[in-house]
Write an enzyme that holds these catalytic residues in place. Structure first.
Site: not given
Ligand code: CS2
Ligand code: MG
Length: 404
Positions: A37, A122, A147, A159, A212, A214, A238, A264, A285, A314, A318, A341, A404
């Site tokens: 991604n 989600h 989640r 996010y 999550d 992040h 997470e 991930e 993950r 994960h 994407d 996920e 991020w």
């Molecule tokens: C996220 C993802 O799915 C998740 O747990 O952390 O959406 C992540 O931000 C993206 O896959 C990044 O490409």
């Molecule tokens: Mg994640």
């Protein structure tokens, strides 16, 4: 069975997907997901310039040798670009082996160890009411694990929320340059327990609750978060801290019993060796498509099994349906499976990828089609040319960059 062609297909049906198609002299072909991604074309170039020419003439049945050849033979090992490219080759070869033998990939991996793969959906919302309504929606659909993410009061953007008008999928990548988000940890740490309280008060404890973080906290902040969420019996939190600092997880572990998932962004077994062998996490993950394919991910999962760490791969939107199918095949077979996920894929991805996996009562099944059970419609793919799409970047209120 010799490889006679290796072609890279780049398409953007809603978001960018890179697919490797390997063809053999027996007339079989296999698919692998090579999507990274926001850095998609780096993997395209790595494959087209350096990997595809080396595959021609190789025996497609020698999956282990091809893997070692691409990993050891490159001299420059690991990294997301390399390991995503190797993953695509690996998955395509497993797909071919399945088609040649008439078997679904999970049978080639030793057969199913369970009847279905527990997945989490989600739920999100701009407000707690919206979030708890969304949780209700997922419970109605039959999900047993959800989640939850919600807008943090006082922040302009958060996010992990559905983009309005795009349906029930979390789609952060957008635009020809990354958007700027602004983050403030104290606001988040105050809000997170309120969010879990609202969900548990309205919906009870009859389903698994995930969240999550992040990569946004320091180890001590993550420890505080874990403690504050203990009453809500989380399935996991997470990525509480940036995942590459494996030692940081020792601090979190000392302070909270809230289960931890991470990985991930990892691309090899070396990235999670300490986390697993010191039992610093509960769920790993790592994914098929970013961690060297089925061949390498199996090794990570086996190492994790030795230390009581379960899997939780994960499966964001994407990652293409090709690697999602590969994940389901592997998940079905591993003894230490935990959860998978499932973000799903927005249309028009369904025009480009035909899948045979199914969802029922919170569990997914990869199906019994030979190979991975996913096909690509190349004419449909050609209707959706590549367009740059970026994840946001994250800054603190003083303008400095944050994770991020
Ligand atoms: C996220 C993802 O799915 C998740 O747990 O952390 O959406 C992540 O931000 C993206 O896959 C990044 O490409
Ligand atoms: Mg994640």
């Amino acid at each position: 069975m010799k490889i006679v062609a290796a072609d890279v297909i780049v398409a953007s049906p809603g978001r960018n997907y890179v697919t490797l198609k390997i063809t053999t002299d027996s007339g079989s072909h296999g698919l692998g997901d090579a999507t990274l991604n926001g850095r998609e074309l780096a993997v395209v170039a790595y494959l087209r310039e350096h990997v595809c020419p080396l595959l021609i003439g190789r025996d497609a049945r020698r999956i282990n040798d091809v893997w070692q050849y691409l990993y050891r033979g490159a001299y420059w090992r690991r990294g997301p670009v390399t390991m995503t490219a190797i993953a695509a080759v690996d998955c395509a070869l497993w797909d071919i082996l399945g088609k040649e033998t008439g078997r679904p990939v999970h049978e080639l991996l030793g057969g199913a160890a369970r009847d279905g793969v527990l997945v989490y959906g989600h739920a999100s919302g701009q407000t707690l009411d919206e979030l708890t309504d969304d949780v209700a929606h997922y419970l109605e659909l039959g999900y047993r694990a959800i989640r939850v993410q919600a807008a943090v009061p006082g922040l302009d953007s958060t996010y992990g929320l559905h983009h309005p008008g795009t349906g029930h999928t979390y789609e952060p990548a957008d635009g020809a340059a990354p958007a700027d988000n602004v983050w403030h940890t104290p606001a988040y740490l105050d809000f997170a327990p309120q969010m879990m309280a609202a969900v548990r008060e309205r919906h009870g404890y009859g389903f698994h609750l995930l969240h999550d973080v992040h990569h946004r906290l320091s180890p001590l902040e993550a420890a505080q978060l874990g403690k504050s969420l203990e009453p809500y019996r989380m399935f996991w939190i997470e990525d509480p801290t940036p995942a590459e600092d494996q030692e940081a997880f020792r601090t979190i572990r000392q302070h909270t019993t809230t289960p931890i998932a991470t990985g991930e962004v990892f691309n090899s077994i070396w990235d999670c060796q300490t986390l697993i062998t010191e039992r610093l996490i509960d769920y790993i993950r790592t994914s098929v498509s970013h961690t060297g394919g089925i061949t390498h991910l199996r090794k990570i999962f086996d190492l994790a099994a030795l230390y009581g760490v379960r899997t939780g791969s994960h499966g964001a939107g994407d990652l293409s349906p090709v690697s999602f199918a590969a994940a389901l095949h592997l998940d079905l077979t591993v003894p230490n499976f935990g959860i998978q996920e499932y973000m799903g894929h927005l249309d028009p991805a369904g025009e480009v990828f035909r899948t045979s996996y199914t969802f029922q009562d919170g569990y997914m099944r990869p199906g019994d089609a030979p190979g991975l059970g996913v096909e690509i419609d190349e004419e449909a793919a050609a209707r959706y040319p590549y367009s740059p799409k970026y994840l946001p970047v994250n800054r603190l209120r003083d303008g400095s960059m944050h994770d991020w």
